[in-house]
Scaffold this motif. Structure first.
Motif, short mmCIF file in Angstrom:
data_model
loop_
_atom_site.label_atom_id
_atom_site.label_comp_id
_atom_site.label_asym_id
_atom_site.label_seq_id
_atom_site.Cartn_x
_atom_site.Cartn_y
_atom_site.Cartn_z
N ASP A 70 0.84 -1.20 0.00
CA ASP A 70 0.00 0.00 0.00
C ASP A 70 0.88 1.25 0.00
O ASP A 70 1.93 1.29 0.65
CB ASP A 70 -0.90 -0.01 1.23
CG ASP A 70 -1.87 -1.19 1.24
OD1 ASP A 70 -2.01 -1.86 0.19
OD2 ASP A 70 -2.47 -1.44 2.29
N ARG A 109 1.41 -8.38 -6.63
CA ARG A 109 0.67 -7.84 -5.49
C ARG A 109 -0.63 -8.62 -5.26
O ARG A 109 -0.92 -9.06 -4.15
CB ARG A 109 0.36 -6.36 -5.71
CG ARG A 109 -0.58 -5.75 -4.66
CD ARG A 109 -0.91 -4.29 -4.99
NE ARG A 109 -2.07 -3.84 -4.22
CZ ARG A 109 -2.00 -3.33 -2.99
NH1 ARG A 109 -0.83 -3.24 -2.38
NH2 ARG A 109 -3.09 -2.93 -2.37
N LEU A 110 -1.40 -8.80 -6.33
CA LEU A 110 -2.65 -9.54 -6.21
C LEU A 110 -2.42 -10.99 -5.78
O LEU A 110 -3.17 -11.53 -4.97
CB LEU A 110 -3.41 -9.51 -7.54
CG LEU A 110 -3.98 -8.15 -7.95
CD1 LEU A 110 -4.59 -8.23 -9.35
CD2 LEU A 110 -5.02 -7.67 -6.95
N GLN A 165 -3.80 -4.96 5.30
CA GLN A 165 -3.36 -5.89 6.35
C GLN A 165 -1.90 -5.66 6.70
O GLN A 165 -1.05 -5.52 5.82
CB GLN A 165 -3.54 -7.34 5.90
CG GLN A 165 -3.14 -8.36 6.96
CD GLN A 165 -3.45 -9.78 6.56
OE1 GLN A 165 -3.66 -10.08 5.38
NE2 GLN A 165 -3.51 -10.68 7.52
N ILE A 220 -1.70 -11.07 -2.04
CA ILE A 220 -2.95 -10.91 -1.29
C ILE A 220 -3.73 -12.21 -1.28
O ILE A 220 -4.21 -12.67 -0.23
CB ILE A 220 -3.79 -9.77 -1.90
CG1 ILE A 220 -3.09 -8.42 -1.70
CG2 ILE A 220 -5.19 -9.74 -1.29
CD1 ILE A 220 -3.73 -7.28 -2.48
N LEU A 268 -0.57 -4.52 3.21
CA LEU A 268 -0.91 -5.08 1.91
C LEU A 268 -2.41 -5.24 1.86
O LEU A 268 -2.97 -6.06 2.59
CB LEU A 268 -0.21 -6.44 1.72
CG LEU A 268 -0.43 -7.14 0.39
CD1 LEU A 268 0.08 -6.29 -0.77
CD2 LEU A 268 0.25 -8.51 0.38
N ASP A 269 -3.06 -4.41 1.06
CA ASP A 269 -4.52 -4.37 1.00
C ASP A 269 -5.09 -4.14 2.39
O ASP A 269 -6.09 -4.73 2.79
CB ASP A 269 -5.06 -5.66 0.40
CG ASP A 269 -6.50 -5.52 -0.08
OD1 ASP A 269 -6.88 -4.41 -0.51
OD2 ASP A 269 -7.25 -6.52 -0.02
#
Length: 298
Positions: free
Chosen positions: A18, A221-222, A60, A225, A57-58
């Motif tokens: 993030d 990144r995805l 978290q 997650i 990250l997202d």
């Protein structure tokens, strides 16, 4: 910033997590560097080739480390390894949601010999301790140096390994194999063979990595997650039974493929149609084609 391969360690940290969330634990201004390199008249780096810290990250909270492949190939020395171990131990103490390791390394830093070997062994133990504490460890491999040597073993100690096709994962590097066993055993100049043998697609088919993505920071990144979410939904306990299942998978691989000299033959044996065309497939198309044939999955 799009290509994960072309980015350096700190660019990956900025783009993967993030915005503005990465906070480094051992700041560059502290100049914590290897005590050994100066004695050898070798160049040192202000961070000893690895940045460690916290991020989100997202949304978290996670802990993360990114190896810099541009400094000694991301090789691990005493300080480099200590930073990784300290990060993992702190993750257990503070009960963060996950640890995400951005690995790009040739393994142990030969300049530091035994100190580097000990450091890598301590990283392995710390990864397993982190997993045993219920904190997932996710490894991302997509840099030009891949993940080799002891850090290749560290990768396989993690809960989830995410790779791009351009990433590579193995114990011994191509040049090491050629030096030890001759060019007849492995021609390190055959780049297509090198990537077929150690690259992300082969590792995905053999079950060594759980996710394969395009060479794109957003894709990594995805995947990170999703990997953390999957670990939370269906945690894989670090037990003797799980290790025995892994050993059975390795035994099966050796029995089925031990006499095959090229991954193309292995891909054909797995039932992949037109295996010679697999290197040309984009990540999404490859995953779709490979899903029914991955070893240890179906």
């Amino acid at each position: 910033m799009n290509s994960y391969l072309e980015a350096n360690a700190r660019e990956r940290l900025r783009a993967l997590f993030d915005a503005g969330s990465f906070k480094e634990f051992v700041a560059p201004a502290e100049r914590v560097v290897s005590p050994h390199l100066a004695q050898l008249n070798a160049p040192a780096a202000f961070d000893d080739g690895v940045a460690v810290g916290s991020a989100t990250l997202d949304g978290q909270a996670v802990y993360t480390a990114a190896q810099e492949g541009g400094f000694m190939g991301g090789a691990v020395g005493e300080v480099h390894g200590a930073k990784l171990v300290g990060l993992l131990r702190r993750a257990v103490r503070e009960r963060v949601g996950a640890v995400v390791l951005l690995l790009e390394t040739g393994g142990v830093r030969l300049h530091e010999a035994n100190a580097g070997l000990i450091a890598v062994s301590e990283v392995m133990r710390a990864v397993l301790d982190t997993r045993a504490a219920g904190i997932p460890v996710v490894v991302l491999i997509g840099g030009s140096n891949g993940a080799f040597g002891g850090m290749g073993i560290v990768s396989r100690c993690a809960n989830v390994v995410v790779m791009s096709e351009e990433g590579r994962l193995a114990m011994s590097g191509p040049e090491v194999i050629e030096t030890a066993s001759g060019v007849e055993e492995f021609d390190s100049r055959d780049r297509a063979l090198v990537w077929r043998t150690t690259g992300g697609k082969h590792r995905y088919l053999l079950g060594d990595c759980q996710m394969i993505v395009a060479d794109d920071v957003a894709a990594f990144r995805l995947a990170a997650i999703d990997a953390i979410a999957s670990c939370a939904a269906a945690p894989v306990e670090l037990t003797l039974e799980a290790m025995e299942r892994e050993q059975l998978l390795l035994s099966e691989r050796l029995e089925r493929f031990g006499d095959m000299a090229d991954p193309l033959a292995i891909w054909a044996a797995l039932g992949m149609a037109e295996p010679n065309k697999l290197p040309m497939l984009e990540a999404e198309a490859f995953v779709s084609a490979a899903a029914p044939h991955r070893l240890g999955v179906n």
